[in-house]
Design a protein around this motif. Structure first.
Motif, short mmCIF file in Angstrom:
data_model
loop_
_atom_site.label_atom_id
_atom_site.label_comp_id
_atom_site.label_asym_id
_atom_site.label_seq_id
_atom_site.Cartn_x
_atom_site.Cartn_y
_atom_site.Cartn_z
N VAL A 117 9.58 7.68 -50.68
CA VAL A 117 8.82 7.24 -51.98
C VAL A 117 8.28 5.89 -51.22
O VAL A 117 9.14 4.90 -50.70
N VAL A 118 7.08 5.55 -51.71
CA VAL A 118 6.45 4.31 -51.77
C VAL A 118 6.95 3.38 -52.62
O VAL A 118 6.85 3.55 -53.92
N THR A 119 7.71 2.40 -52.42
CA THR A 119 8.45 1.55 -53.48
C THR A 119 7.11 0.73 -53.99
O THR A 119 6.28 0.42 -53.42
N ARG B 253 1.70 -3.98 -51.56
CA ARG B 253 1.12 -4.47 -50.19
C ARG B 253 0.06 -3.46 -49.50
O ARG B 253 -1.06 -3.99 -49.01
N LEU B 254 0.13 -2.29 -49.95
CA LEU B 254 -0.73 -1.17 -49.33
C LEU B 254 -2.07 -1.16 -50.10
O LEU B 254 -3.27 -1.00 -49.83
N GLU B 255 -1.81 -1.40 -51.48
CA GLU B 255 -2.78 -0.85 -52.50
C GLU B 255 -4.25 -1.40 -52.23
O GLU B 255 -5.41 -0.50 -52.42
N GLU B 256 -4.35 -2.66 -52.10
CA GLU B 256 -5.63 -3.27 -52.05
C GLU B 256 -6.31 -3.03 -50.52
O GLU B 256 -7.52 -3.38 -50.16
N HIS B 257 -5.74 -2.30 -49.65
CA HIS B 257 -6.36 -1.82 -48.59
C HIS B 257 -6.78 -0.43 -48.60
O HIS B 257 -7.36 0.06 -47.43
N ARG C 134 -1.39 6.50 -54.36
CA ARG C 134 0.14 6.38 -54.20
C ARG C 134 0.88 7.80 -53.86
O ARG C 134 1.65 7.81 -52.85
N LEU C 135 0.68 8.81 -54.80
CA LEU C 135 1.18 10.02 -54.47
C LEU C 135 0.80 10.48 -53.07
O LEU C 135 1.51 11.30 -52.30
N PHE C 136 -0.67 10.48 -52.77
CA PHE C 136 -1.10 10.75 -51.66
C PHE C 136 -0.55 10.16 -50.16
O PHE C 136 -0.03 10.80 -49.44
N LEU C 137 -0.33 8.83 -50.39
CA LEU C 137 0.40 8.26 -49.29
C LEU C 137 1.92 9.06 -49.23
O LEU C 137 2.53 8.85 -47.99
#
Length: 252
Positions: free
Chosen positions: A7-9, A15-19, A35-38
């Motif tokens: 799970v992506v916390t 930290r990931l979303e903006e990139h 998020r689900l895709f990651l």
């Protein structure tokens, strides 16, 4: 999904979303369920499972596969890794190569195996990864080569534009052109001489002991089953998985 390892916390997601492509601020169609895709692609690189075995909770496997390929081709995963990596410690750098087995189902892509960084060595079909890590053992760059290729083929591209105080490598990297290049840079070569070198030279044996850092990194990233064995037909997809696994390691 119930397994929290996959799970992506919330903190990691911030930290990931903006990139990622498809943000609400981007022009055009906003990507759905990034998020689900990651979580899906992180799950796959951890398990090494076929796309068709993707659990239904991650969505339709074919849709996730197609998005993975789009993002891999456009360099999204590489940019994600670079964004998570932070500033390297370049007191010295370390370079080395490692080999992974290529699954028989991973052959057959357009252009032939050589064009996809697949070759033959003693272990059969293999891919070689030459990597550069910093003084803390953190990955900076890597390059894919066919398994039978010499590690030296990856050196020039990996050190280009990188300034470091010293380069640590094993004796396989004892080449005159590299020693001369490091001398011009003003960097120290911490590389043992080959036994057949006519004029033996000194090197810092104490500093060389830190070369285990890059071996430690290889051991760490090979804990991901999608890295330890290559299941991807294209070098683009396998490199994307390296960037995904490296992103998780860098985030810890």
């Amino acid at each position: 999904m119930n397994d929290q390892r996959f799970v992506v916390t919330d903190a990691f997601w911030k930290r990931l979303e903006e990139h990622l492509p498809g943000k609400a601020s981007n022009a055009g169609v906003t990507a759905k369920d990034n998020r689900l895709f990651l979580e899906a692609v992180f799950w796959r690189v951890r398990t090494g499972s076929p796309w068709r075995d993707l659990p239904s909770g991650f969505g339709k496997w074919n849709s996730q596969f197609r998005r993975f390929r789009r993002w891999a081709k456009s360099g999204v995963f590489e940019r994600l890794f670079n964004a998570m990596s932070g500033d390297p410690d370049l007191e010295y750098a370390l370079i080395d190569g490692t080999i992974v087995q290529v699954h028989q189902k991973a052959s057959g892509a357009k252009g032939g195996p050589q064009a996809q960084a697949i070759g033959r060595s003693r272990g059969g079909l293999t891919t070689k990864i030459v990597a550069l890590v910093d003084a803390l053992g953190n990955l900076m760059r890597f390059m894919l080569l066919p398994g039978q290729a010499h590690d030296m083929k990856g050196v020039a591209p990996l050190i280009r534009g990188v300034s470091f105080g010293a380069l640590l490598a094993d004796k396989a990297f004892d080449a005159n052109w590299l020693l001369e290049e490091l001398d011009v840079r003003g960097a120290t070569a911490v590389i043992p001489p080959k036994a057949n070198r006519k004029q033996q030279r000194d090197y810092d044996a104490n500093a060389y002991r830190w070369r285990h850092l890059i071996e430690n990194y290889f051991a760490k990233i090979k804990e991901f089953r999608g890295i330890a064995t290559r299941y991807d037909k294209t070098d683009c997809s396998y490199a994307a998985n390296w960037n995904l696994a490296a992103t998780l390691i860098a985030s810890r």
